[in-house]
Structures are given as structure tokens and as C-alpha cells.
Design an enzyme around this catalytic site. Structure first.
Site, PDB file in Angstrom:
ATOM      1  CE  LYS A  14     -42.387 -16.143 -14.996  1.00  0.00           C
ATOM      2  NZ  LYS A  14     -41.848 -17.633 -15.290  1.00  0.00           N
ATOM      3  CB  SER A  19     -40.959 -12.435 -16.138  1.00  0.00           C
ATOM      4  OG  SER A  19     -40.544 -10.953 -16.871  1.00  0.00           O
ATOM      5  CE1 TYR A  77     -45.338 -15.033 -16.624  1.00  0.00           C
ATOM      6  CE2 TYR A  77     -43.965 -12.385 -16.751  1.00  0.00           C
ATOM      7  CZ  TYR A  77     -44.306 -14.154 -17.514  1.00  0.00           C
ATOM      8  OH  TYR A  77     -42.636 -14.611 -17.577  1.00  0.00           O
TER       9      TYR A  77
END
Length: 251
Positions: free
Chosen positions: A160, A143, A156
Site C-alpha cells: 500500500k 490504506s 500488505y
């Protein structure tokens, strides 16, 4: 012409909808056979029908971080199609929104378990079952949030970022027989990312120099390229797919 993947076999995790299904569809269109995974059997069955049925695709339902599911998927893929050339680690979760320090230890462990440790496990299984002897290519779906601070995306984004570094590390460790690369999309119009643009898509997209948010096909084409022989001299790299938004500092 798009690079052919005729005769190749791929496992795509998290592929009952969204980016994963878009990737699976692109691989099938280029001649590959695929095994798609996700948690629920019913949407997976629909995905297989959409991909052309059992001559082109099979599905194995289960949790991406479940070792038994991982092993069953790899075994069934090789049993059905006779090989396993490609792995796309697409499954990702983001169950909490907010700063890193607001995330509990249990929540952080779950995010890292699915977004980082599961790709390691999937890659090891594919390596042991086929790729060590025959070679192959792996693509991790990271991401843009893993490349810079990402307000609200907390753990998150951390997971990533770790996945991006894992890509470089495995690219080094598994060369020359196996290539490992990643893609880092900005906002792609899927159910998973809906909270980031729902009800304000036009305003969010206005920050993107190319004037729109991503769609699954934008990611699928890049993944297919990184799996194909056209990228035979690329490994350990992360390709940013963001409509230019990182040029102006956005997500």
C-alpha cells in the site's frame, strides 16, 4: 448537493461487497454507470441487482491480477456503456499476517501482484482504451497502513505504501488530462478487515478521536469527490480517512 457524475462510466474492482460495493453504490446514486468486478460471479450478480440492474451496472467475474480478465472488463465496459471515464482500483489482498521477513517470496510476489502491479495494468488498459484521448480520473484505494509502520500487516503495508507512491507518480505522468488520486482508510467495518476488530470493536474504536470505526460509505463519498469535477485541481494526492486515529499514532 453531492457532485454529479451523471453520464460518467466507471470500473470498480473488488466490488461485490464491502468498500468496493459501497463505492459503486455511491457512483450510481450520483448518476454514473458502473462495471463491478470480483472473483465470484454469484455475489457480483447480486451486486448488480442491488445497484439497479443492467441499466446501471454490469459485472465481469475474474481475478484482479489476470490480464485476460482485465482486458475483458475494459472491453465490455466500453462496449456496453460507450465510454470509460473513471477507474477505481479497490481490490486488495492480505493473505498473511506478521513481519515482512516471515513472508515467503511467493507470498510477497502475490501481494504485490494484486495490490500494486494489477492497478498499474488496469490503469494502462483504461488509458489506452479511452482516457488517453478523452481524459478521466483514477482513484486507488490504499490504506493508512501504507503511511506508517503497521504491526502485523507486513507486506500488505509495503504494497500500500508503493500504491501511494504510484498514485503520485501517475498523477505527474498522466497530467493534465487524467487525474490520479488515492484514499488511505484506517479500519473500515468490512469482512476483509474483520480480524482487526471482531469481538473488540468498542475497545478498538476507543482509540479513534471520532469515536467509531469507518464504514464503506465513509470511503465511498471521498472516492466520488475525487472522481468529480469538484476535485478538478487535485492530482497525485492521498486522502487519509481515519476518524482521526493517526493524530494519536494509531491504525
Amino acid at each position: 448537493m453531492a457532485p454529479s457524475l451523471k453520464g460518467r462510466v466507471a470500473v470498480v474492482t473488488g466490488a461485490s461487497r464491502g468498500i468496493g460495493l459501497g463505492i459503486a453504490r455511491e457512483l450510481v446514486e450520483r448518476g454514473a454507470k458502473v462495471c463491478v468486478t470480483a472473483r465470484n460471479a454469484e455475489p457480483l450478480a447480486e451486486a448488480v441487482r442491488e445497484l439497479g440492474g443492467p441499466d446501471h451496472a454490469i459485472a465481469v467475474a475474474g481475478k484482479a491480477d489476470d490480464p485476460a480478465h482485465q482486458a475483458e472488463t475494459v472491453a465490455r465496459t466500453i462496449e456496453t456503456f460507450g465510454r470509460l471515464d473513471h477507474l477505481v482500483n479497490n481490490t486488495g489482498i492480505n493473505p498473511v499476517y506478521g513481519p515482512v521477513l516471515d513472508v515467503s517470496t511467493e507470498q510477497a510476489a502475490k501481494i504485490l501482484g494484486v495490490n500494486l502491479l494489477a492497478p498499474i495494468a488496469w490503469t494502462k488498459l483504461a488509458y489506452d482504451a479511452w482516457m488517453r484521448e478523452h481524459g478521466g480520473a483514477v482513484v486507488n484505494v490504499a490504506s493508512l497502513a501504507g503511511l506508517r509502520a503497521a504491526p502485523g500487516l507486513g507486506m500488505y503495508a509495503v504494497s500500500k505504501a508503493a500504491l501511494i507512491h504510484l498514485t503520485a507518480q501517475l498523477g505527474f505522468e498522466l497530467a493534465p488530462g487524467i487525474r490520479v488520486n488515492a484514499v488511505a482508510p484506517a479500519i473500515v467495518k468490512t469482512k476483509f478487515a474483520e480480524a482487526l476488530y471482531d469481538g473488540r470493536e468498542e475497545r478498538v474504536a476507543a482509540a479513534y478521536p471520532l469515536g467509531r470505526l469507518g464504514v464503506p460509505q465513509d470511503v465511498a463519498g471521498a472516492v466520488a469527490f475525487l472522481l468529480s469535477e469538484e476535485s478538478a485541481w487535485i492530482t497525485g494526492q492521498t486522502l487519509t480517512l481515519d476518524g482521526g486515529v493517526s493524530l494519536v499514532g494509531g491504525l
